[in-house]
Design an enzyme around this catalytic site. Structure first.
Site, PDB file in Angstrom:
ATOM      1  N   ASP A  11       9.392   8.140  -5.025  1.00  0.00           N
ATOM      2  CA  ASP A  11       8.267   8.750  -4.312  1.00  0.00           C
ATOM      3  C   ASP A  11       8.458  10.256  -4.395  1.00  0.00           C
ATOM      4  O   ASP A  11       9.458  10.778  -3.913  1.00  0.00           O
ATOM      5  CB  ASP A  11       8.248   8.317  -2.847  1.00  0.00           C
ATOM      6  CG  ASP A  11       7.772   6.889  -2.667  1.00  0.00           C
ATOM      7  OD1 ASP A  11       7.225   6.333  -3.633  1.00  0.00           O
ATOM      8  OD2 ASP A  11       7.958   6.336  -1.578  1.00  0.00           O
ATOM      9  N   ASP A 134      -1.264  -3.499  -3.158  1.00  0.00           N
ATOM     10  CA  ASP A 134      -0.517  -3.552  -1.905  1.00  0.00           C
ATOM     11  C   ASP A 134      -1.149  -4.647  -1.059  1.00  0.00           C
ATOM     12  O   ASP A 134      -2.375  -4.675  -0.890  1.00  0.00           O
ATOM     13  CB  ASP A 134      -0.598  -2.224  -1.148  1.00  0.00           C
ATOM     14  CG  ASP A 134       0.053  -1.076  -1.915  1.00  0.00           C
ATOM     15  OD1 ASP A 134       0.877  -1.350  -2.810  1.00  0.00           O
ATOM     16  OD2 ASP A 134      -0.256   0.087  -1.604  1.00  0.00           O
TER      17      ASP A 134
END
Length: 273
Positions: A11, A134
């Site tokens: 990330d 997701d």
């Protein structure tokens, strides 16, 4: 038999002036503290099969910096690089691929506009387009008769709901049906993240991973929940995934990629060593 892939995920946030930070990483042995390029080099040397950078930057300036990060990474690392996070235009994909990335990952933008997958795939090729899904478990099956009902580990029936904006917004969309549609529209891979498991170190969400792996012809990358090599083994042996994505177990040096691959090889999972 195709080898199974191990994919570290970073990330990356690039809002800090003059630099970039890798979220949730202990900055050990890095020439530039927090430089994702240095971490990418380390993973490349350790034997990662691919890398994923998720850009969690909000600003336009940060986006330009991300292009610089991709260019520098592509100069140093010779394994496939996937970039995701806020990609919502053909122009953005073109810039990212020109900078040296091999694939882009689309998520919320694809849910909002499914034809974006088809358009992207038609222009750049399916091999460049990863649809990130997701999802979250939803045990309300009485009011959702049209959903794909799976049996959870404890026998509870549930369906998996697509969530967007980093898990903040539920969509009412069935994850299995959406994955099928993404494949039909020209996605080359599915990156499946269980929001129930993400960050828990409790292992992948195996029911949904297995279902997508069996239903679809394109590769499934399992994501969310890895705490040890056994979890990755289960993602392959039970979940039938084609690739395993993990973050913290590699970032914090709990296990090296080599250790994970040797663990898998000893259990007859085909990996590139």
């Amino acid at each position: 038999m195709l080898t199974k892939r191990i994919i570290p995920c970073l990330d990356v946030t690039l809002d800090r002036a003059g630099g970039c930070v890798v979220k949730g990483v202990e900055f050990v042995d890095l020439k530039e503290a927090g430089d994702p390029v240095e971490l990418a080099k380390r993973y490349n040397e350790e034997g990662a099969d691919e890398l994923v950078f998720l850009d969690i930057t909000a600003s336009a300036q940060g986006r330009k910096t991300m292009i610089d990060v991709i260019e520098r990474t592509a100069d140093e690392v010779f394994i496939p690089l996937t970039i995701g996070g806020g990609i919502n235009s053909i122009d953005a994909i073109r810039q990212i691929l020109r900078a040296g990335a091999d694939k882009v990952s689309v998520n919320t933008s694809a849910v909002k506009n499914p034809d974006f997958i088809k358009e992207s795939s038609d222009i750049f090729g399916a091999q460049c387009i990863v649809t990130a899904i997701d999802c979250r478990r939803n045990t309300d099956i009485k009011n959702n008769p049209d959903k794909t009902i799976l049996e959870l580990e404890d026998g509870t029936p549930a369906w998996y709901e697509v969530v967007i904006y980093g898990g903040r917004e539920a969509t009412g969309i069935d994850a299995v049906q959406w994955a099928r549609k993404a494949e039909e529209l020209g996605s080359g891979e599915i990156l499946l993240t269980s929001m129930d498991r993400d960050g828990t170190c409790a292992g992948y969400d195996l029911p949904i991973t297995k279902k997508l792996s069996e239903e679809l012809d394109i590769p499934i990358i399992a994501s969310g929940g890895v705490g040890n090599p056994q979890h990755i083994y289960e993602g392959f042996s039970i979940g039938k995934a084609d690739a395993a994505l993990a973050a913290s177990i590699f970032h914090f040096r709990e296990y090296s990629i080599k250790e994970v691959k040797e663990y898998l090889r000893d259990r007859e999972i085909p990996v590139r060593l």
